[in-house]
Design an enzyme around this catalytic site. Structure first.
Site, mmCIF file in Angstrom:
data_model
loop_
_atom_site.group_PDB
_atom_site.id
_atom_site.type_symbol
_atom_site.label_atom_id
_atom_site.label_comp_id
_atom_site.label_asym_id
_atom_site.label_seq_id
_atom_site.Cartn_x
_atom_site.Cartn_y
_atom_site.Cartn_z
ATOM 1 N N GLU A 195 -27.215 -73.154 47.916
ATOM 2 C CA GLU A 195 -27.511 -71.806 48.426
ATOM 3 C C GLU A 195 -28.361 -71.827 49.684
ATOM 4 O OE1 GLU A 195 -27.320 -72.559 45.246
ATOM 5 O OE2 GLU A 195 -25.778 -71.165 44.562
ATOM 6 N N HIS A 240 -28.159 -64.057 34.997
ATOM 7 C CA HIS A 240 -26.998 -63.676 35.806
ATOM 8 C C HIS A 240 -26.832 -62.167 35.941
ATOM 9 C CE1 HIS A 240 -26.039 -67.842 34.843
ATOM 10 N NE2 HIS A 240 -25.034 -67.827 35.698
#
Ligand SMILES: Cc1ncc(C[n+]2csc(CCOP(=O)(O)OP(=O)(O)O)c2C)c(N)n1
Lengths: 328, 322
Positions: A62, A131
């Site tokens: 990321e 999540h």
């Protein structure tokens, strides 16, 4: 006019922007055709049209993804980076907050950073604690970033075009539960300006200020309360930061009451900022305290009944509105 | 490796002395109390930045760190603008809003100077990716310290750069310290360069005090990058002869090691090479005198320059909202 889903709307907007400008490219985990066109299929079909350089499947990195987007933007391109799920922005927060958001300012305007960071999230799909978070307040607290989230497919198409056009970083939050929502296709070139809220439903008794998936709940509740003689004005912010203060204040000045609503947890949420601002600027018009609804202050639970109990319920929205207008 | 040609050697010498004289001047101003800002000394590392910048073309991109004075002045940021920024003046590269740790000057190719250790490495990939996408033939060089090689972003960026064969050069200036922590106390792999192998990348370690080692290595890395052969990790061994920033404690640096490293000082070594290559003392002194005069004028210009308007704090935040 054909109907499109939000997924298709986003895909069409990106496709259109890529066709018009060679500098627009996508990067992220699993985004290219080889990996199936993205986990949520938003980038499906684009590799076939634009090749693997412009739809770059990346390693699970990321920081490197957003860092590369920042660098490419400094060199004049318009990258669209995908962070598969919003909780993973923690991994690349430095690139977003210290670099993307600040390079325009710190360079005295010389290096704007036109990147779009697409990310998905949402409570209600059983993804559990790591999540599901709505983390928009993290970004709203940093100067130099636009934070955008559509509540319907048409807006998704228009907001995505504007996000790609923008000469600054945009965090574009896609709620997983909204991907399947359908709307009439607003057509090629459609744009919804950043920083402009929509009055999703007009009303006169109370302003319900929200964004993203909870707009659907807000509209449903407003429809039900209409039958009971309570007129709710629903404001869909569309851009969370910097938000459309003018539309919000005008609405509250008209209705005299306000309730903020979001899926993100209530403490220190964006609703708190908006409520405080209303309190300051509409004090003389307010008929009561500004109220706030947000998610439960805990991690998002897994078991579906717990997860449902975590999310702000329609009953809670109805209850707060009735309490506000004095009809509870 | 072929001998560095005389013109290039002169170019490297000039850049090296520009870095060194700027460093000396900055410390002098700080010591005299004429300025009071954070300054990260580059004494001992001048040659690495100068040789690296001499290996680049003017249009190439550079990403550097708070200790980036060497890259910035050697790449050629106009001195008045550079000093203006360091003194927080409206005439600076960034209108005084960046400062010593955040110098940006796209005209010179200095695209980002970051104060966050290691963060420039992934950004350099992006600049290189843009060049790869649009075929502009530019190379991006990113400079960072040995400490930065332990940041997650370093590893993510190495892997990604090699995967895509990006036109980027990773220049690790191993000055033996990350703030107060010596290399051996923060890293157990004998070299940073060998880490490249873990990514399938080419890695080289060179003596950063020897112009005949550092320039050819960076030049080769730049040439490979430009030819589409992908990135190189170059580790240049050097020594930070001062504390982490000007005025900071350096009691953790063993005095006998400092004495030993003084023998490796790149400046007398470079001068020796220049004399061996038939440059005269007078020629070399004249270059330094000219640089000093230029620096003095630039410093004076910066001292006399206006401060930025207060309303600059509202500007350049977001284009659309200004
Ligand atoms: C992410 C991050 N952690 C810690 C710091 C504090 N810090 C500033 S410089 C530095 C040392 C970095 O050492 P190195 O990368 O070797 O570069 P050098 O200063 O030697 O040039 C540290 C720890 C920082 N700026 N950024």
């Amino acid at each position: 006019m054909a109907e499109i889903t939000m997924t298709q709307a986003l895909n069409l907007a990106i496709d259109e922007a890529m066709a018009e400008d060679d500098g627009v490219f996508c990067l992220g985990e699993d985004v290219s055709a080889k990996q199936g066109g993205g986990v949520f299929k938003v980038t499906a079909g684009l590799t076939e049209k634009y090749g693997e350089h412009r739809v770059r499947a990346t390693p699970i990195s990321e920081t490197a993804i957003v860092g590369a987007a920042v660098g490419a933007a400094l060199a004049g391109q318009r990258p669209i980076a995908e962070i598969m799920l919003m909780n993973f922005v923690g991994v690349c927060m430095d690139q977003i907050v210290n670099h993307a958001a600040k390079l325009r300012f710190m360079s005295g305007g010389q290096t704007p950073c036109p990147i779009v960071i697409r990310t998905t999230t949402g409570v209600g799909v059983g993804f559990g604690g790591q999540h599901s978070d709505m983390l928009e307040a993290w970004f709203a607290h940093v100067a130099g970033i636009h934070v955008v989230t559509p509540s319907n497919a048409a807006d998704a198409r228009g907001l995505m075009r504007s996000a790609i056009d923008a000469n600054d970083p945009v965090i574009f939050i896609e709620n997983i539960l909204c991907y399947g929502l359908k709307a009439e296709d607003p057509g090629k070139g459609y744009r919804v300006p950043l920083g402009k809220a929509a009055v999703a439903k007009e009303g006169s008794d109370i302003s319900l200020i929200t964004y993203g998936r909870t707009v659907l709940d807000a509209l449903e509740v407003a429809g039900e309360l209409e039958k009971e003689g309570i007129s709710v004005e629903v404001i869909d912010l569309r851009t969370i930061a910097p938000y459309d203060e003018e539309t919000v204040l005008a609405s509250v000045n008209k209705t005299g009451r306000a309730l903020t609503l979001h899926e993100a947890v209530r403490p220190f949420g964006t609703g708190a900022e908006i409520a405080a601002n209303i309190q300051e600027k509409c004090w003389d018009k307010l008929k009561g305290p500004v109220r706030r609804i947000g998610g439960t202050f805990s991690a998002v639970p897994f078991a579906s009944h717990l997860e449902q109990a975590w999310i702000p319920t329609k009953e809670e929205i109805v209850g707060q509105i009735k309490a506000s207008v004095g009809k509870d | 490796m072929a001998e560095i040609d005389r013109d290039k050697l002169l170019d490297i010498y000039t850049r090296t002395m520009k870095v060194n004289r700027t460093d000396e001047k900055f410390r002098e101003l700080l010591m005299q109390g004429k300025v009071a800002v954070m300054y990260y000394c580059v004494r001992g590392q001048e040659l690495v930045s100068a040789a690296a910048m001499a290996a680049l073309e003017p249009q190439d991109y550079v990403v550097c760190t708070y200790r980036g004075q060497g890259e910035q002045t050697a790449k050629g940021i106009p001195m008045e603008k550079w000093w203006g920024e360091c003194l927080g003046k409206a005439t600076g590269t960034c209108k005084g809003k960046g400062g010593t740790m955040h110098i940006t000057d796209p005209d010179t190719g200095i695209m980002v100077t970051t104060g966050v250790v290691g963060s420039g490495i992934p950004i350099a990939n992006g600049l290189a990716m843009a060049s790869q996408n649009n075929g502009d033939g530019r190379v991006t060089l990113v400079s960072f310290g040995d400490g930065a090689a332990n940041i997650g972003g370093f590893h993510e960026a190495m892997n990604m750069a090699q995967l895509y064969k990006l036109p980027v050069v990773f220049l690790c200036q191993n000055n033996r310290y990350g703030e107060h922590t010596a290399y051996a106390d923060h890293t157990d792999s004998p070299t940073i360069a060998e880490r490249a192998a873990g990514y399938g990348m080419k890695g080289v370690r060179v003596d950063g005090n020897d112009v005949n080692a550092v320039y050819p290595a960076v030049k080769e890395a730049v040439d490979r990058a430009r030819a589409g052969e992908g990135p190189t990790l170059v580790e240049a061994m050097c020594y930070r002869m001062m504390g982490h920033f000007f005025g900071s404690d350096f009691s953790y640096m063993p005095p006998e090691h400092i004495e030993e490293m003084k023998k490796e000082d790149p400046l007398p070594k470079l001068r020796k090479v220049m004399l061996e290559r038939q440059f005269t003392e007078e020629e070399l002194d004249k270059i330094v005198a000219d640089i000093d005069a230029e620096i003095d004028a630039a410093v004076q210009h910066a001292l006399d320059a206006p401060l930025p308007d207060t309303d600059e704090i509202y500007k350049d935040v977001l284009e659309e909202v200004n």
